[in-house]
Scaffold this motif. Structure first.
Motif, PDB file in Angstrom:
ATOM      1  N   ILE A  20       0.845  -1.204   0.000  1.00  0.00           N
ATOM      2  CA  ILE A  20       0.000   0.000   0.000  1.00  0.00           C
ATOM      3  C   ILE A  20       0.874   1.245   0.000  1.00  0.00           C
ATOM      4  O   ILE A  20       0.650   2.186  -0.779  1.00  0.00           O
ATOM      5  CB  ILE A  20      -0.966   0.000   1.200  1.00  0.00           C
ATOM      6  N   ASN A  21       1.885   1.265   0.842  1.00  0.00           N
ATOM      7  CA  ASN A  21       2.801   2.416   0.895  1.00  0.00           C
ATOM      8  C   ASN A  21       3.551   2.600  -0.418  1.00  0.00           C
ATOM      9  O   ASN A  21       3.743   3.732  -0.879  1.00  0.00           O
ATOM     10  CB  ASN A  21       3.788   2.260   2.049  1.00  0.00           C
ATOM     11  N   LYS A  24       1.152   4.107  -3.006  1.00  0.00           N
ATOM     12  CA  LYS A  24       0.897   5.527  -2.731  1.00  0.00           C
ATOM     13  C   LYS A  24       2.107   6.390  -3.064  1.00  0.00           C
ATOM     14  O   LYS A  24       1.967   7.502  -3.559  1.00  0.00           O
ATOM     15  CB  LYS A  24       0.501   5.723  -1.267  1.00  0.00           C
ATOM     16  N   ARG A  25       3.281   5.878  -2.807  1.00  0.00           N
ATOM     17  CA  ARG A  25       4.487   6.675  -3.027  1.00  0.00           C
ATOM     18  C   ARG A  25       4.883   6.751  -4.501  1.00  0.00           C
ATOM     19  O   ARG A  25       5.160   7.812  -5.024  1.00  0.00           O
ATOM     20  CB  ARG A  25       5.651   6.088  -2.230  1.00  0.00           C
ATOM     21  N   LYS A  27       3.206   5.245  -7.286  1.00  0.00           N
ATOM     22  CA  LYS A  27       2.090   5.240  -8.239  1.00  0.00           C
ATOM     23  C   LYS A  27       2.379   4.429  -9.515  1.00  0.00           C
ATOM     24  O   LYS A  27       1.879   4.743 -10.581  1.00  0.00           O
ATOM     25  CB  LYS A  27       1.678   6.668  -8.576  1.00  0.00           C
ATOM     26  N   ASN A  30      -1.567   0.108  -9.345  1.00  0.00           N
ATOM     27  CA  ASN A  30      -2.668   0.635  -8.564  1.00  0.00           C
ATOM     28  C   ASN A  30      -3.493  -0.443  -7.883  1.00  0.00           C
ATOM     29  O   ASN A  30      -4.525  -0.147  -7.310  1.00  0.00           O
ATOM     30  CB  ASN A  30      -3.572   1.499  -9.445  1.00  0.00           C
ATOM     31  N   TYR A 113      -7.060  -4.363  -3.350  1.00  0.00           N
ATOM     32  CA  TYR A 113      -6.802  -2.946  -3.093  1.00  0.00           C
ATOM     33  C   TYR A 113      -6.897  -2.208  -4.420  1.00  0.00           C
ATOM     34  O   TYR A 113      -6.371  -2.710  -5.413  1.00  0.00           O
ATOM     35  CB  TYR A 113      -5.402  -2.779  -2.499  1.00  0.00           C
ATOM     36  N   PRO A 114      -7.534  -1.096  -4.513  1.00  0.00           N
ATOM     37  CA  PRO A 114      -8.247  -0.311  -3.505  1.00  0.00           C
ATOM     38  C   PRO A 114      -9.754  -0.572  -3.473  1.00  0.00           C
ATOM     39  O   PRO A 114     -10.452  -0.002  -2.640  1.00  0.00           O
ATOM     40  CB  PRO A 114      -7.986   1.119  -3.953  1.00  0.00           C
ATOM     41  N   LYS A 118      -8.981   0.740   1.272  1.00  0.00           N
ATOM     42  CA  LYS A 118      -7.949   1.722   0.916  1.00  0.00           C
ATOM     43  C   LYS A 118      -6.799   1.742   1.920  1.00  0.00           C
ATOM     44  O   LYS A 118      -5.847   2.482   1.755  1.00  0.00           O
ATOM     45  CB  LYS A 118      -8.571   3.107   0.798  1.00  0.00           C
ATOM     46  N   ASP A 119      -6.919   0.914   2.966  1.00  0.00           N
ATOM     47  CA  ASP A 119      -5.804   0.727   3.897  1.00  0.00           C
ATOM     48  C   ASP A 119      -5.829  -0.729   4.362  1.00  0.00           C
ATOM     49  O   ASP A 119      -6.754  -1.477   4.046  1.00  0.00           O
ATOM     50  CB  ASP A 119      -5.852   1.716   5.069  1.00  0.00           C
TER      51      ASP A 119
END
Length: 146
Positions: A20-21, A24-25, A27, A30, A113-114, A118-119
């Motif tokens: 997930i990190n 997000k970092r 991209k 997805n 995910y997502p 989303k977490d």
């Protein structure tokens, strides 16, 4: 056979958080998916590392990519981590695995995910919801038979 992608559940949870990190970092990707397979004694046979357990791991891994992760949990569960993989592709992989294990009635669930969270908390909660919906009737039926 390499056991490099067979981890305990704490590592599995950390991989989900790291993925997930990473998404997000950077991209770059997805999506990713986590799944469970349930069958009586499935994880126990894997963890005992006897020839039958190694055979189970080999059969599962032969239908996964080298980057996918297997996590046996307790006696009956195997969790799977599929980086950069959507739900439809995971469904295909699990169907291939289930065809190999015709002697076991495997129940599965997938959270991606997502879409499903989303977490890590939402994602694991979704997987637990799926587990409860699919497994509670099976467990109740099993206990009624005994």
């Amino acid at each position: 056979m390499s056991e490099e992608h067979i981890y305990d559940f704490e590592v599995f949870r950390a991989l989900v958080e790291l993925e997930i990190n990473r998404i997000k970092r950077y991209k770059k990707s997805n999506t990713f998916s986590i799944a469970f397979l349930y069958a009586p004694n499935l994880a126990k046979e894997i963890e005992e590392k006897k020839p039958k357990g190694l055979d189970i791991v080999f059969k599962i891994k032969s239908h996964l990519r080298s980057t996918d992760v297997i996590t046996p949990v307790e006696e009956d569960f195997v969790f799977l981590f599929f980086p950069e993989t959507g739900k439809k592709d995971v469904e295909k992989a699990i169907e291939r695995i289930k065809k190999v294990f015709k002697d076991k009635e495997i129940i599965e669930g997938i959270a991606s995910y997502p879409d499903d969270g989303k977490d890590k908390y939402q994602l694991f909660n979704k997987l637990v919801d799926i587990m409860n919906k699919k497994l509670i009737p099976v467990i109740e039926l099993s206990s009624e038979e005994h």
